[in-house]
Design an enzyme around this catalytic site. Structure first.
Site, PDB file in Angstrom:
ATOM      1  N   ARG A   1      28.067  -5.835 -50.203  1.00  0.00           N
ATOM      2  CA  ARG A   1      27.749  -5.953 -51.626  1.00  0.00           C
ATOM      3  C   ARG A   1      28.636  -5.010 -52.441  1.00  0.00           C
ATOM      4  O   ARG A   1      29.106  -5.376 -53.527  1.00  0.00           O
ATOM      5  CB  ARG A   1      26.264  -5.647 -51.880  1.00  0.00           C
ATOM      6  CG  ARG A   1      25.866  -5.913 -53.330  1.00  0.00           C
ATOM      7  CD  ARG A   1      24.376  -5.838 -53.557  1.00  0.00           C
ATOM      8  NE  ARG A   1      23.861  -4.495 -53.315  1.00  0.00           N
ATOM      9  CZ  ARG A   1      22.573  -4.178 -53.323  1.00  0.00           C
ATOM     10  NH1 ARG A   1      21.659  -5.106 -53.546  1.00  0.00           N
ATOM     11  NH2 ARG A   1      22.186  -2.942 -53.103  1.00  0.00           N
TER      12      ARG A   1
ATOM     13  N   LYS B   1      26.474  -4.407 -58.726  1.00  0.00           N
ATOM     14  CA  LYS B   1      25.702  -3.157 -58.842  1.00  0.00           C
ATOM     15  C   LYS B   1      26.634  -2.115 -59.449  1.00  0.00           C
ATOM     16  O   LYS B   1      27.271  -1.326 -58.752  1.00  0.00           O
ATOM     17  CB  LYS B   1      25.194  -2.749 -57.453  1.00  0.00           C
ATOM     18  CG  LYS B   1      24.030  -1.778 -57.503  1.00  0.00           C
ATOM     19  CD  LYS B   1      23.317  -1.720 -56.179  1.00  0.00           C
ATOM     20  CE  LYS B   1      22.362  -0.550 -56.093  1.00  0.00           C
ATOM     21  NZ  LYS B   1      21.304  -0.530 -57.092  1.00  0.00           N
TER      22      LYS B   1
ATOM     23  N   GLU C   1      13.771  -9.265 -63.187  1.00  0.00           N
ATOM     24  CA  GLU C   1      13.518  -8.279 -62.128  1.00  0.00           C
ATOM     25  C   GLU C   1      12.894  -7.073 -62.800  1.00  0.00           C
ATOM     26  O   GLU C   1      12.599  -7.101 -63.989  1.00  0.00           O
ATOM     27  CB  GLU C   1      14.820  -7.900 -61.408  1.00  0.00           C
ATOM     28  CG  GLU C   1      15.857  -7.271 -62.316  1.00  0.00           C
ATOM     29  CD  GLU C   1      17.133  -6.812 -61.595  1.00  0.00           C
ATOM     30  OE1 GLU C   1      17.161  -6.800 -60.361  1.00  0.00           O
ATOM     31  OE2 GLU C   1      18.086  -6.457 -62.296  1.00  0.00           O
TER      32      GLU C   1
HETATM   33  N1  PMP Z   1      17.296  -4.556 -58.911  1.00  0.00           N
HETATM   34  C1  PMP Z   1      17.913  -3.482 -59.421  1.00  0.00           C
HETATM   35  C2  PMP Z   1      18.262  -3.471 -60.868  1.00  0.00           C
HETATM   36  C3  PMP Z   1      18.242  -2.404 -58.589  1.00  0.00           C
HETATM   37  O1  PMP Z   1      18.858  -1.333 -59.087  1.00  0.00           O
HETATM   38  C4  PMP Z   1      17.892  -2.448 -57.216  1.00  0.00           C
HETATM   39  C5  PMP Z   1      18.262  -1.312 -56.289  1.00  0.00           C
HETATM   40  N2  PMP Z   1      17.636  -0.129 -56.640  1.00  0.00           N
HETATM   41  C6  PMP Z   1      17.210  -3.576 -56.733  1.00  0.00           C
HETATM   42  C7  PMP Z   1      16.951  -4.610 -57.614  1.00  0.00           C
HETATM   43  C8  PMP Z   1      16.833  -3.680 -55.291  1.00  0.00           C
HETATM   44  O2  PMP Z   1      17.970  -3.898 -54.499  1.00  0.00           O
HETATM   45  P1  PMP Z   1      18.080  -3.366 -52.998  1.00  0.00           P
HETATM   46  O3  PMP Z   1      16.932  -3.969 -52.248  1.00  0.00           O
HETATM   47  O4  PMP Z   1      19.388  -3.867 -52.514  1.00  0.00           O
HETATM   48  O5  PMP Z   1      17.993  -1.899 -53.049  1.00  0.00           O
END
Ligand code: PMP
Length: 291
Positions: free
Chosen positions: A50, A149, A182
């Site tokens: 990622r 990200k 989200e």
């Molecule tokens: N959404 C956002 C905006 C995030 O910053 C994160 C990670 N902290 C997630 C979802 C969850 O992603 P992951 O399971 O890959 O940590």
């Protein structure tokens, strides 16, 4: 604490970057948050891939192979002697001129911090938590891919601030179309009539690594899993609701916007998936130490 910056380890107080780094000046960079469980790095390859995709999207050359990144990550965890913890990997555009032009930046900077994290108060993992939707909408995917990200987290930080000011730990973010995207730092799931649902990434959700793991675990348990357009109504009337994230892990949601979810306690499918997730974290991952 030993912090990795471009191949060298620094003590915490000496781990510094330039004020001319475009990561500082413009939030020009990408990052990852990764967990260490039981001496192993959980889903390291998924996180590194990622990171590579996020860097590719913002045209930031990744100057190391995935194998080299894996090595640097393992070395950092080992240098800090951690068996359980949290890794923050940051790739910035590097030092450049004052001015947006990323081509003035000579070399990307890779920073790796291995430490610990506790996102929510421990008691919320037993009782579940209440969350709230906030006025700040999720940036539309057509403007900036939610799958990147990036170091531009202001959209999420505003949402988090609004939730905290209202007395809640986490914010549900709605997108410009009125659908649930989200939370400020976690993905969101509901269970309705035995089906597990989560918004598709193009509605404004990060393609969370934990989200992917939980979808796989649910399918392995025989559950139907769907990416679905969800409204606030769907949250309010869900049988169960929970959040996922590397830092958050799995956490039950028992209330949204003052409406109780289910019977107001973590639901059976949430508990079952939490148990399966914990079990997986203890027995899989990239080993840091000789086994
Ligand atoms: N959404 C956002 C905006 C995030 O910053 C994160 C990670 N902290 C997630 C979802 C969850 O992603 P992951 O399971 O890959 O940590």
């Amino acid at each position: 604490m030993k912090i990795y910056i471009n191949g060298t380890f620094y003590e915490r107080d000496d781990a510094k970057i330039s004020v001319f780094d475009h990561g500082v000046l413009y939030g020009d960079g990408v990052f990852e948050g990764i967990r260490i469980y039981n001496g192993r790095i959980f889903k390291l390859q998924e996180h590194l891939e990622r990171l590579r995709e996020s860097a590719h999207y913002i045209m930031l050359p990744l100057h190391m192979s995935l194998d080299e990144l894996t090595r640097a990550t393992i070395d950092t965890v080992r240098a800090n002697g951690l068996r359980d913890g949290y890794i923050r990997m940051i790739l910035t555009r590097g030092v450049g001129n004052l001015g947006l032009n990323p081509f003035t930046c000579q070399q990307p900077q890779l920073i790796i911090i291995a430490a610990t994290i506790a996102l929510y108060p421990p008691e919320l993992y037993e009782s579940g938590m209440k969350i709230i939707t906030v006025p700040t909408q999720r940036v539309a995917g057509s403007m900036l891919s939610p799958r990147v990200k990036s170091l531009n987290y202001l959209n999420n930080i505003l949402a988090k601030l609004e939730a905290l000011k209202a007395g809640f730990e986490e914010a549900v973010m709605i997108n410009h179309l009125g659908f649930v995207a989200e939370c400020s730092g976690d993905n969101i799931f509901v269970v309705k009539r035995g089906v597990l649902q989560t918004p598709p990434t193009n509605m404004g959700a990060l393609e969370g690594v934990t989200r992917g793991v939980v979808m796989e675990l649910a399918r392995a348990q025989g559950l139907r899993v769907e990416e679905a357009l969800l409204t606030r109504h769907d949250l309010f009337c869900a049988d169960e609701c929970f959040l996922t994230g590397t830092a958050a892990e799995l956490i039950a949601v028992t209330g949204v916007d003052h409406r109780q979810i289910g019977d107001g306690t973590p639901g059976p499918i949430t508990r079952q998936l939490t148990a399966a997730f914990r079990e997986l974290t203890q027995r899989s991952g990239t080993p840091v130490y000789e086994e």
